[in-house]
Motif scaffolding. Structure first.
Motif, PDB file in Angstrom:
ATOM      1  N   MET A   1       0.829  -1.204   0.000  1.00 34.87           N
ATOM      2  CA  MET A   1       0.000   0.000   0.000  1.00 34.87           C
ATOM      3  C   MET A   1       0.870   1.264   0.000  1.00 34.87           C
ATOM      4  O   MET A   1       1.917   1.296   0.637  1.00 34.87           O
ATOM      5  CB  MET A   1      -0.930  -0.017   1.218  1.00 34.87           C
ATOM      6  N   THR A   2       0.421   2.280  -0.707  1.00 31.32           N
ATOM      7  CA  THR A   2       1.205   3.517  -0.822  1.00 31.32           C
ATOM      8  C   THR A   2       0.597   4.677  -0.037  1.00 31.32           C
ATOM      9  O   THR A   2       1.160   5.768  -0.029  1.00 31.32           O
ATOM     10  CB  THR A   2       1.325   3.921  -2.293  1.00 31.32           C
ATOM     11  N   ASN A   3      -0.533   4.439   0.644  1.00 32.79           N
ATOM     12  CA  ASN A   3      -1.188   5.506   1.404  1.00 32.79           C
ATOM     13  C   ASN A   3      -2.017   4.873   2.512  1.00 32.79           C
ATOM     14  O   ASN A   3      -2.758   3.912   2.264  1.00 32.79           O
ATOM     15  CB  ASN A   3      -2.088   6.334   0.477  1.00 32.79           C
ATOM     16  N   GLU A   4      -1.897   5.388   3.734  1.00 31.25           N
ATOM     17  CA  GLU A   4      -2.660   4.836   4.851  1.00 31.25           C
ATOM     18  C   GLU A   4      -4.169   4.931   4.647  1.00 31.25           C
ATOM     19  O   GLU A   4      -4.927   4.128   5.194  1.00 31.25           O
ATOM     20  CB  GLU A   4      -2.272   5.531   6.159  1.00 31.25           C
ATOM     21  N   LYS A   5      -4.615   5.898   3.865  1.00 31.84           N
ATOM     22  CA  LYS A   5      -6.052   6.049   3.612  1.00 31.84           C
ATOM     23  C   LYS A   5      -6.628   4.840   2.883  1.00 31.84           C
ATOM     24  O   LYS A   5      -7.839   4.619   2.883  1.00 31.84           O
ATOM     25  CB  LYS A   5      -6.309   7.316   2.798  1.00 31.84           C
ATOM     26  N   GLN A   6      -5.768   4.061   2.258  1.00 32.92           N
ATOM     27  CA  GLN A   6      -6.232   2.856   1.561  1.00 32.92           C
ATOM     28  C   GLN A   6      -6.631   1.751   2.530  1.00 32.92           C
ATOM     29  O   GLN A   6      -7.301   0.787   2.143  1.00 32.92           O
ATOM     30  CB  GLN A   6      -5.126   2.350   0.630  1.00 32.92           C
ATOM     31  N   SER A   7      -6.231   1.869   3.796  1.00 30.59           N
ATOM     32  CA  SER A   7      -6.426   0.766   4.739  1.00 30.59           C
ATOM     33  C   SER A   7      -7.893   0.514   5.068  1.00 30.59           C
ATOM     34  O   SER A   7      -8.287  -0.638   5.284  1.00 30.59           O
ATOM     35  CB  SER A   7      -5.635   1.018   6.027  1.00 30.59           C
ATOM     36  N   ARG A   8      -8.715   1.559   5.107  1.00 30.00           N
ATOM     37  CA  ARG A   8     -10.131   1.346   5.445  1.00 30.00           C
ATOM     38  C   ARG A   8     -10.851   0.522   4.379  1.00 30.00           C
ATOM     39  O   ARG A   8     -11.474  -0.498   4.703  1.00 30.00           O
ATOM     40  CB  ARG A   8     -10.847   2.686   5.666  1.00 30.00           C
ATOM     41  N   PRO A   9     -10.811   0.898   3.093  1.00 31.47           N
ATOM     42  CA  PRO A   9     -11.495   0.059   2.100  1.00 31.47           C
ATOM     43  C   PRO A   9     -10.841  -1.303   1.920  1.00 31.47           C
ATOM     44  O   PRO A   9     -11.539  -2.297   1.671  1.00 31.47           O
ATOM     45  CB  PRO A   9     -11.414   0.890   0.817  1.00 31.47           C
ATOM     46  N   ILE A  10      -9.517  -1.374   2.077  1.00 32.01           N
ATOM     47  CA  ILE A  10      -8.839  -2.646   1.822  1.00 32.01           C
ATOM     48  C   ILE A  10      -9.051  -3.628   2.971  1.00 32.01           C
ATOM     49  O   ILE A  10      -9.394  -4.795   2.743  1.00 32.01           O
ATOM     50  CB  ILE A  10      -7.339  -2.415   1.557  1.00 32.01           C
ATOM     51  N   PHE A  11      -8.896  -3.185   4.220  1.00 28.93           N
ATOM     52  CA  PHE A  11      -9.009  -4.109   5.345  1.00 28.93           C
ATOM     53  C   PHE A  11     -10.463  -4.242   5.837  1.00 28.93           C
ATOM     54  O   PHE A  11     -11.011  -5.346   5.867  1.00 28.93           O
ATOM     55  CB  PHE A  11      -8.097  -3.669   6.491  1.00 28.93           C
ATOM     56  N   TYR A  12     -11.076  -3.138   6.202  1.00 33.21           N
ATOM     57  CA  TYR A  12     -12.465  -3.210   6.692  1.00 33.21           C
ATOM     58  C   TYR A  12     -13.399  -3.591   5.535  1.00 33.21           C
ATOM     59  O   TYR A  12     -14.290  -4.427   5.678  1.00 33.21           O
ATOM     60  CB  TYR A  12     -12.879  -1.870   7.301  1.00 33.21           C
ATOM     61  N   GLY A  13     -13.174  -2.975   4.375  1.00 33.66           N
ATOM     62  CA  GLY A  13     -14.064  -3.198   3.242  1.00 33.66           C
ATOM     63  C   GLY A  13     -14.036  -4.629   2.737  1.00 33.66           C
ATOM     64  O   GLY A  13     -15.077  -5.201   2.378  1.00 33.66           O
ATOM     65  N   ALA A  14     -12.858  -5.243   2.698  1.00 33.72           N
ATOM     66  CA  ALA A  14     -12.768  -6.626   2.228  1.00 33.72           C
ATOM     67  C   ALA A  14     -13.525  -7.565   3.158  1.00 33.72           C
ATOM     68  O   ALA A  14     -14.174  -8.522   2.708  1.00 33.72           O
ATOM     69  CB  ALA A  14     -11.307  -7.047   2.110  1.00 33.72           C
ATOM     70  N   MET A  15     -13.480  -7.312   4.486  1.00 31.76           N
ATOM     71  CA  MET A  15     -14.204  -8.160   5.426  1.00 31.76           C
ATOM     72  C   MET A  15     -15.706  -8.008   5.249  1.00 31.76           C
ATOM     73  O   MET A  15     -16.450  -8.997   5.330  1.00 31.76           O
ATOM     74  CB  MET A  15     -13.792  -7.802   6.868  1.00 31.76           C
ATOM     75  N   ILE A  16     -16.173  -6.793   5.007  1.00 34.29           N
ATOM     76  CA  ILE A  16     -17.602  -6.600   4.775  1.00 34.29           C
ATOM     77  C   ILE A  16     -18.041  -7.315   3.497  1.00 34.29           C
ATOM     78  O   ILE A  16     -19.112  -7.934   3.437  1.00 34.29           O
ATOM     79  CB  ILE A  16     -17.940  -5.093   4.695  1.00 34.29           C
ATOM     80  N   THR A  17     -17.198  -7.256   2.469  1.00 36.40           N
ATOM     81  CA  THR A  17     -17.499  -7.985   1.234  1.00 36.40           C
ATOM     82  C   THR A  17     -17.591  -9.480   1.514  1.00 36.40           C
ATOM     83  O   THR A  17     -18.489 -10.170   1.015  1.00 36.40           O
ATOM     84  CB  THR A  17     -16.411  -7.723   0.173  1.00 36.40           C
ATOM     85  N   GLU A  18     -16.664  -9.978   2.316  1.00 38.59           N
ATOM     86  CA  GLU A  18     -16.717 -11.394   2.670  1.00 38.59           C
ATOM     87  C   GLU A  18     -17.969 -11.721   3.470  1.00 38.59           C
ATOM     88  O   GLU A  18     -18.574 -12.785   3.299  1.00 38.59           O
ATOM     89  CB  GLU A  18     -15.483 -11.797   3.472  1.00 38.59           C
ATOM     90  N   GLY A  19     -18.380 -10.791   4.347  1.00 38.61           N
ATOM     91  CA  GLY A  19     -19.610 -11.002   5.100  1.00 38.61           C
ATOM     92  C   GLY A  19     -20.812 -11.139   4.186  1.00 38.61           C
ATOM     93  O   GLY A  19     -21.709 -11.954   4.429  1.00 38.61           O
ATOM     94  N   ILE A  20     -20.844 -10.357   3.110  1.00 41.41           N
ATOM     95  CA  ILE A  20     -21.948 -10.452   2.144  1.00 41.41           C
ATOM     96  C   ILE A  20     -21.921 -11.798   1.433  1.00 41.41           C
ATOM     97  O   ILE A  20     -22.966 -12.439   1.234  1.00 41.41           O
ATOM     98  CB  ILE A  20     -21.887  -9.280   1.133  1.00 41.41           C
ATOM     99  N   VAL A  21     -20.715 -12.257   1.060  1.00 41.76           N
ATOM    100  CA  VAL A  21     -20.591 -13.576   0.429  1.00 41.76           C
ATOM    101  C   VAL A  21     -21.083 -14.664   1.384  1.00 41.76           C
ATOM    102  O   VAL A  21     -21.833 -15.573   0.990  1.00 41.76           O
ATOM    103  CB  VAL A  21     -19.129 -13.844   0.021  1.00 41.76           C
ATOM    104  N   ALA A  22     -20.672 -14.581   2.654  1.00 45.34           N
ATOM    105  CA  ALA A  22     -21.109 -15.569   3.651  1.00 45.34           C
ATOM    106  C   ALA A  22     -22.619 -15.538   3.818  1.00 45.34           C
ATOM    107  O   ALA A  22     -23.266 -16.587   3.929  1.00 45.34           O
ATOM    108  CB  ALA A  22     -20.418 -15.291   4.988  1.00 45.34           C
ATOM    109  N   LEU A  23     -23.189 -14.345   3.823  1.00 46.71           N
ATOM    110  CA  LEU A  23     -24.637 -14.202   3.982  1.00 46.71           C
ATOM    111  C   LEU A  23     -25.382 -14.850   2.816  1.00 46.71           C
ATOM    112  O   LEU A  23     -26.400 -15.527   3.005  1.00 46.71           O
ATOM    113  CB  LEU A  23     -24.991 -12.719   4.077  1.00 46.71           C
ATOM    114  N   ILE A  24     -24.864 -14.649   1.608  1.00 41.22           N
ATOM    115  CA  ILE A  24     -25.482 -15.246   0.417  1.00 41.22           C
ATOM    116  C   ILE A  24     -25.508 -16.770   0.528  1.00 41.22           C
ATOM    117  O   ILE A  24     -26.538 -17.422   0.310  1.00 41.22           O
ATOM    118  CB  ILE A  24     -24.732 -14.795  -0.854  1.00 41.22           C
ATOM    119  N   TRP A  25     -24.365 -17.347   0.897  1.00 40.59           N
ATOM    120  CA  TRP A  25     -24.305 -18.811   0.985  1.00 40.59           C
ATOM    121  C   TRP A  25     -25.103 -19.347   2.177  1.00 40.59           C
ATOM    122  O   TRP A  25     -25.713 -20.420   2.086  1.00 40.59           O
ATOM    123  CB  TRP A  25     -22.856 -19.266   1.066  1.00 40.59           C
ATOM    124  N   ALA A  26     -25.103 -18.623   3.283  1.00 40.33           N
ATOM    125  CA  ALA A  26     -25.897 -19.053   4.442  1.00 40.33           C
ATOM    126  C   ALA A  26     -27.383 -19.052   4.100  1.00 40.33           C
ATOM    127  O   ALA A  26     -28.127 -19.973   4.473  1.00 40.33           O
ATOM    128  CB  ALA A  26     -25.629 -18.141   5.637  1.00 40.33           C
TER     129      ALA A  26
END
Length: 489
Positions: A260-285
């Protein structure tokens, strides 16, 4: 269907509202230099575009956890929806975000180094071994699953070991080559497969009239076919694993923190990726809940995660779309298995202080890791219950790692209050999930009948022991809090 829609909306609100609050509390600063810009080595510290890093992070952490884990969690009923939503927002995404941010601020350090910094040198030494073992288990599970799916759905006449060898060879190459040369190139293709998989299932939700998804207000009772031996707490919270919180995620975050080249990228990359995974889990559940429910068109008795993937795809879709759906699951597994073993290499390299630029030194670490992984994999394929045993150990170890990481980042939050003037209540953001997950993992050991002592002691006693463990850990933290405050004065 209403519960499903509300759940997706809540996950999105968690990203757009709660993650911004976390970002302010931990002090994300776009002016801070990042390891990718100060330590670039062309192998692991490689600047990459934010969208590519996000996609790699999402694929790294996804694996089959939010698919097979969510399917197994759906057996417990609609309570699984609540854990996926609130676990992702308040536990999993916070865990991923703050652990990733700490690594970003500290030269892209591996997870055991974070444990050592905030929990002490003893914890660091223990977690080095524990984390590498977990990465090896992940590698074995994520060779087994795609090999089984590929063999069952595309080459039923093959010897399954042919697929194992192919996948294993790819993992070794992906572990050794610079991160932008292979992983950075092919992950967008795998990302498209995952997206197509999710779209296909969503289409079935909205356009197949016979599909009626369960609603939370229909009741939260335990629907597990063997409910008497599988109580919702703690079994569901262990089963879902990556779909709500996962220690494995924090082992992957340093890989991306080094790009990563900017700390501002951390919110969409770390928090955002987990939320995306939560949506995938919700779909399969949700899909699995329909097939486990009274309106199911087929008998699902005794079917685990991988079998349910094929069943759902083949029941709902034409052969071409079913193929894409299964390939999406295979891609999810492969894109976590390769980076898990890469993480194991980096953790060992950090511990031994081995420069990873020379290919020879990368091989020196990677080969023993792959030998151990291969031995576990052979056991999982040859023993009738081998995969189930490995999955259970992986799931529990995964949640233990998440719990320990939550305690480490709680201490980080306390130090932010003392050193940077953050709000005095901000450590509660991680303290509450840490206490809850301590209760989950501690109780599991004394309630689970196959993996723990649940067949030897009464369940009420097991819950009591889990509660005592949680209280003891909480008291230790309180004593540290008091002692450290006194020392500071």
């Amino acid at each position: 269907m209403i519960t499903f829609i509300i759940s997706v909306v809540l996950l999105l609100l968690g990203y757009f509202l709660y993650s911004k609050f976390i970002e302010r509390v931990i002090g994300v600063d776009e002016k801070q230099p990042t390891p990718a810009t100060t330590m670039a080595d062309g192998v692991d510290y490689v600047p990459m575009k934010p969208w590519r890093i996000y996609l790699i992070q999402f694929l790294n952490i996804a694996g089959v956890g939010p698919i097979c884990g969510a399917i197994m969690g759906a057996q417990f009923g609609t309570a699984s929806f609540l854990w996926i939503v609130f676990g992702s927002i308040f536990a999993g995404a916070v865990h991923d975000f703050i652990a990733g941010f700490i690594s970003l601020r500290d030269k892209g350090c591996s997870l055991p180094e974070i444990h050592g910094k905030y929990l002490g040198n003893g914890a660091k030494q223990f977690m080095r071994g524990f984390t590498v073992l977990l990465m090896i288990l992940v590698g074995a599970v994520f060779v087994n699953t795609p090999a089984v799916l590929l063999n069952a759905n595309f080459t039923p006449g093959w010897n399954i070991y042919l697929w194992v060898i192919i996948i294993f060879a790819y993992y070794l190459i992906a572990t050794l080559v610079p991160i932008d040369k292979l992983i950075g190139k092919i992950y967008p293709i795998f990302g498209l497969l995952l997206l197509a998989m999710a779209v296909a299932i969503l289409y079935a939700f909205f356009f197949r009239p016979e599909v009626h998804l369960p609603e939370v207000w229909d009741g939260l009772q335990n629907k597990h076919p063997n409910a008497a031996h599988n109580p919702i707490f703690p079994m569901m919270f262990i089963s879902i694993a990556c779909g709500a919180i996962s220690g494995f995620h924090a082992t992957q975050s340093p890989l991306m923190a080094r790009c990563m080249t900017n700390e501002k990228q951390s919110r969409p990359i770390f928090y955002g990726a987990m939320i995306t995974e939560g949506i995938v889990a919700l779909i399969w559940a949700a899909a699995a809940a329909y097939f486990f429910g009274p309106d199911s068109p087929v008998d699902t008795t005794g079917k685990g995660g991988p079998a349910m993937v094929g069943l759902i795809a083949n029941q709902w879709f034409a052969p071409a779309i079913a193929t894409v759906t299964v390939l999406g699951v295979i891609a999810a597994a492969i894109t976590s298995g390769d980076t898990a073993l890469r993480s194991a290499r980096l953790i060992v390299a950090d511990f031994l202080h081995f420069d990873q630029k020379p290919i020879g030194k990368r091989l020196l670490i990677a080969v023993p890791i792959f030998v151990v992984t291969a031995a576990i994999l052979v056991y999982s394929l040859n023993d009738k219950e081998g995969f189930d045993v490995i999955w259970r150990y992986f799931a529990w170890a995964n949640q233990v790692l998440a719990t320990i990481t939550l305690w480490a980042i709680t201490i980080f939050m306390v130090k932010r209050v003392r050193e940077h003037g953050a709000h005095k209540c901000s450590p509660l953001i991680t303290l509450i999930p840490a206490l809850f997950m301590t209760m989950v993992t501690g109780t599991f050991l004394f309630v689970a009948e196959k993996e723990g002592l649940g067949n030897l002691i009464p369940r009420n006693i097991g819950y009591l022991i889990g509660a005592v463990v949680t209280v003891v850990v909480g008291v230790i933290f309180a004593l540290w809090l008091k002692k450290s405050a006194t020392c500071k004065k």
